[in-house]
Write a protein that holds these residues in place. Sequence first.
Motif, PDB file in Angstrom:
ATOM      1  N   UNK A  77       0.830  -1.212   0.000  1.00  0.00           N
ATOM      2  CA  UNK A  77       0.000   0.000   0.000  1.00  0.00           C
ATOM      3  C   UNK A  77       0.863   1.261   0.000  1.00  0.00           C
ATOM      4  N   UNK A  78       0.409   2.286  -0.732  1.00  0.00           N
ATOM      5  CA  UNK A  78       1.137   3.557  -0.721  1.00  0.00           C
ATOM      6  C   UNK A  78       1.192   4.118   0.703  1.00  0.00           C
ATOM      7  N   UNK A  79       2.196   4.951   0.951  1.00  0.00           N
ATOM      8  CA  UNK A  79       2.472   5.469   2.312  1.00  0.00           C
ATOM      9  C   UNK A  79       1.235   5.940   3.068  1.00  0.00           C
ATOM     10  N   UNK A  80       0.420   6.768   2.399  1.00  0.00           N
ATOM     11  CA  UNK A  80      -0.701   7.372   3.125  1.00  0.00           C
ATOM     12  C   UNK A  80      -1.804   6.371   3.489  1.00  0.00           C
ATOM     13  N   UNK A  81      -1.708   5.172   2.937  1.00  0.00           N
ATOM     14  CA  UNK A  81      -2.718   4.148   3.247  1.00  0.00           C
ATOM     15  C   UNK A  81      -2.158   3.030   4.130  1.00  0.00           C
ATOM     16  N   UNK A  82      -0.911   3.188   4.494  1.00  0.00           N
ATOM     17  CA  UNK A  82      -0.233   2.128   5.264  1.00  0.00           C
ATOM     18  C   UNK A  82      -0.994   1.720   6.516  1.00  0.00           C
ATOM     19  N   UNK A  83      -1.157   0.419   6.712  1.00  0.00           N
ATOM     20  CA  UNK A  83      -1.824  -0.027   7.936  1.00  0.00           C
ATOM     21  C   UNK A  83      -0.847  -0.004   9.125  1.00  0.00           C
ATOM     22  N   UNK A  84      -1.419   0.052  10.318  1.00  0.00           N
ATOM     23  CA  UNK A  84      -0.556   0.015  11.520  1.00  0.00           C
ATOM     24  C   UNK A  84       0.059  -1.371  11.664  1.00  0.00           C
ATOM     25  N   UNK A  85      -0.785  -2.349  11.369  1.00  0.00           N
ATOM     26  CA  UNK A  85      -0.360  -3.726  11.597  1.00  0.00           C
ATOM     27  C   UNK A  85      -0.155  -4.427  10.253  1.00  0.00           C
ATOM     28  N   UNK A  86       1.092  -4.792   9.980  1.00  0.00           N
ATOM     29  CA  UNK A  86       1.371  -5.417   8.684  1.00  0.00           C
ATOM     30  C   UNK A  86       1.396  -6.948   8.760  1.00  0.00           C
ATOM     31  N   UNK A  87       1.086  -7.469   9.942  1.00  0.00           N
ATOM     32  CA  UNK A  87       1.212  -8.923  10.102  1.00  0.00           C
ATOM     33  C   UNK A  87      -0.013  -9.667   9.574  1.00  0.00           C
ATOM     34  N   UNK A  88      -1.065  -8.902   9.205  1.00  0.00           N
ATOM     35  CA  UNK A  88      -2.235  -9.549   8.584  1.00  0.00           C
ATOM     36  C   UNK A  88      -2.495  -8.927   7.215  1.00  0.00           C
ATOM     37  N   UNK A  89      -3.151  -9.671   6.347  1.00  0.00           N
ATOM     38  CA  UNK A  89      -3.547  -9.118   5.052  1.00  0.00           C
ATOM     39  C   UNK A  89      -4.580  -8.020   5.284  1.00  0.00           C
ATOM     40  N   UNK A 141      -7.804  -2.570  -2.968  1.00  0.00           N
ATOM     41  CA  UNK A 141      -6.431  -3.086  -2.973  1.00  0.00           C
ATOM     42  C   UNK A 141      -6.254  -3.998  -1.774  1.00  0.00           C
ATOM     43  N   UNK A 142      -5.448  -5.030  -1.958  1.00  0.00           N
ATOM     44  CA  UNK A 142      -5.053  -5.781  -0.766  1.00  0.00           C
ATOM     45  C   UNK A 142      -3.538  -5.798  -0.651  1.00  0.00           C
ATOM     46  N   UNK A 143      -3.105  -5.665   0.584  1.00  0.00           N
ATOM     47  CA  UNK A 143      -1.685  -5.822   0.882  1.00  0.00           C
ATOM     48  C   UNK A 143      -1.552  -7.123   1.650  1.00  0.00           C
ATOM     49  N   UNK A 144      -0.848  -8.079   1.041  1.00  0.00           N
ATOM     50  CA  UNK A 144      -0.779  -9.380   1.703  1.00  0.00           C
ATOM     51  C   UNK A 144       0.061  -9.330   2.979  1.00  0.00           C
ATOM     52  N   UNK A 145      -0.342 -10.167   3.866  1.00  0.00           N
ATOM     53  CA  UNK A 145       0.331 -10.451   5.131  1.00  0.00           C
ATOM     54  C   UNK A 145       1.851 -10.359   5.050  1.00  0.00           C
ATOM     55  N   UNK A 146       2.437  -9.509   5.877  1.00  0.00           N
ATOM     56  CA  UNK A 146       3.905  -9.500   6.004  1.00  0.00           C
ATOM     57  C   UNK A 146       4.656  -8.718   4.940  1.00  0.00           C
ATOM     58  N   UNK A 147       3.964  -8.228   3.932  1.00  0.00           N
ATOM     59  CA  UNK A 147       4.680  -7.533   2.854  1.00  0.00           C
ATOM     60  C   UNK A 147       5.099  -6.140   3.335  1.00  0.00           C
ATOM     61  N   UNK A 148       6.414  -5.896   3.351  1.00  0.00           N
ATOM     62  CA  UNK A 148       6.871  -4.593   3.833  1.00  0.00           C
ATOM     63  C   UNK A 148       7.645  -3.831   2.769  1.00  0.00           C
ATOM     64  N   UNK A 149       8.009  -4.546   1.676  1.00  0.00           N
ATOM     65  CA  UNK A 149       8.805  -3.899   0.637  1.00  0.00           C
ATOM     66  C   UNK A 149       8.505  -4.613  -0.677  1.00  0.00           C
ATOM     67  N   UNK A 150       8.366  -3.837  -1.759  1.00  0.00           N
ATOM     68  CA  UNK A 150       8.183  -4.465  -3.071  1.00  0.00           C
ATOM     69  C   UNK A 150       9.551  -4.917  -3.575  1.00  0.00           C
TER      70      UNK A 150
END
Length: 361
Positions: A101-113, A122-131
């Motif tokens: 997710x782009x910066x302004x949409x970043x979730x607090x918790x990245x450990x879940x999708x 858009x979905x950001x899959x579990x654990x993804x921190x860098x493209x």
Amino acid sequence: MNLQTKYFFSITVLVLVFILFMTQTENGLFFKPTQVSVEKSEPNYQINQLINPTQNLNKSDYPTVFCLIKTHPNNIKSNKTLNAFRVWGHKCDNYRFVTLLPKHLKPKDESETVEVFENFYMIQPKGLVKESHGNLTLKLYYSMMYVYQKLPSYDWYYIVDDDAYVNVANLKEFLKDKSSNESITYGYNFKVIVKGGYHSGGPGYVLSNAAFTTINKAMVEKVANCPNTGTDDVDINACVRKYNGKLGKSADQNGRERFLVLSLMGHFLGHYPDWLRSYAENPLKKGFDCCADSIIAVHYMSPRDVFRLDLAIEIHKNVLKLYDKFQMLQKPVTFKNIIKNYILLEDIEYDRNKYKELINE
Ligand SMILES: *[C@@H]1O[C@H](CO)[C@@H](O)[C@H](O)[C@H]1NC(C)=O
Ligand SMILES: *[C@@H]1O[C@H](CO)[C@@H](O)[C@H](O)[C@H]1NC(C)=O
Ligand SMILES: *[C@@H]1O[C@H](CO)[C@@H](O)[C@H](O)[C@H]1NC(C)=O
Ligand SMILES: *[C@@H]1O[C@H](CO)[C@@H](O)[C@H](O)[C@H]1NC(C)=O
């Protein structure tokens, strides 16, 4: 054609092009999609309402298609993703863009999708921190498992790049007589690297519900049940083959491709790189013979190309519809006329005459 017929045809095309472009600028290009519901995307996108062939399809006669579209923050920022959504993404029965997710949409918790809506889902899959290229397979695997758990009942699952043009109506027409209960995939066929073959990820490939379900079940049990070399199209296909899923054939009855691994002009002009000759399952063709009349997807298309090709196809379909009403011609939509329209639209845009050079019959 006699002169009168030619005249009538030219006027009809010009009027249509004019109407379509006006509709586009007034309601399309500058239009912000309003809230769409989770289950079905139905943005108020005028050009597609005007000429969207999927809306004329009798829904019960066609299979449902879920589109999983690969994108990344840079393309979201430049509106490339938005363009793909507006031109064709929203025509899928349902869809998700897969991205960090782009910066302004970043979730607090990245450990879940996580799932976010801004212009599109858009979905950001579990654990993804860098493209990163090396992590594309896992990015897709975790996204697929999420979709499998939340949205498991579509007939087909289409995995595709955001720089592709897709004609969803043609995809549905192609899948109409295919069984989604059989574990099988369709796309542009490569005969190397994966035993049993694989499909290029660029123009995308569809997994039948059976294929999608089978590999997701295996992955939910243990992600490592599917291979992970980092190259997602290779790995996803290899996993389908591992569980005995077939590689389907998608070229038409004349051996012309429906899924194009290169750009439209690349295929038409026959600008094929050497590697493709050893990878491709089918002989490489060029000119009017390169591509199917019922073209489904094309890779390496800029946002302008994507829009232009959609217009070229839809103008062709609609002009024929009108012309048929008047003349009873019963002419089918052909690739030849699609590419003519496509080149003509480019000529109009750049005020030049490539048509004369490229279309010499
Ligand atoms: C759509 O197809 C179904 C089943 O084939 C049929 O019962 C229905 O009347 C059709 N609807 C329209 C609007 O043609
Ligand atoms: C993207 O589109 C939005 C409106 O839809 C516009 O405000 C913005 O300027 C565009 N960004 C770029 C980089 O073109
Ligand atoms: C790669 O992506 C997966 C799926 O999102 C994630 O779980 C994993 O942490 C990522 N690995 C790296 C090194 O970013
Ligand atoms: C597919 O499977 C479903 C449920 O298992 C069944 O109801 C349906 O008839 C099958 N369709 C085909 C075309 O085999």
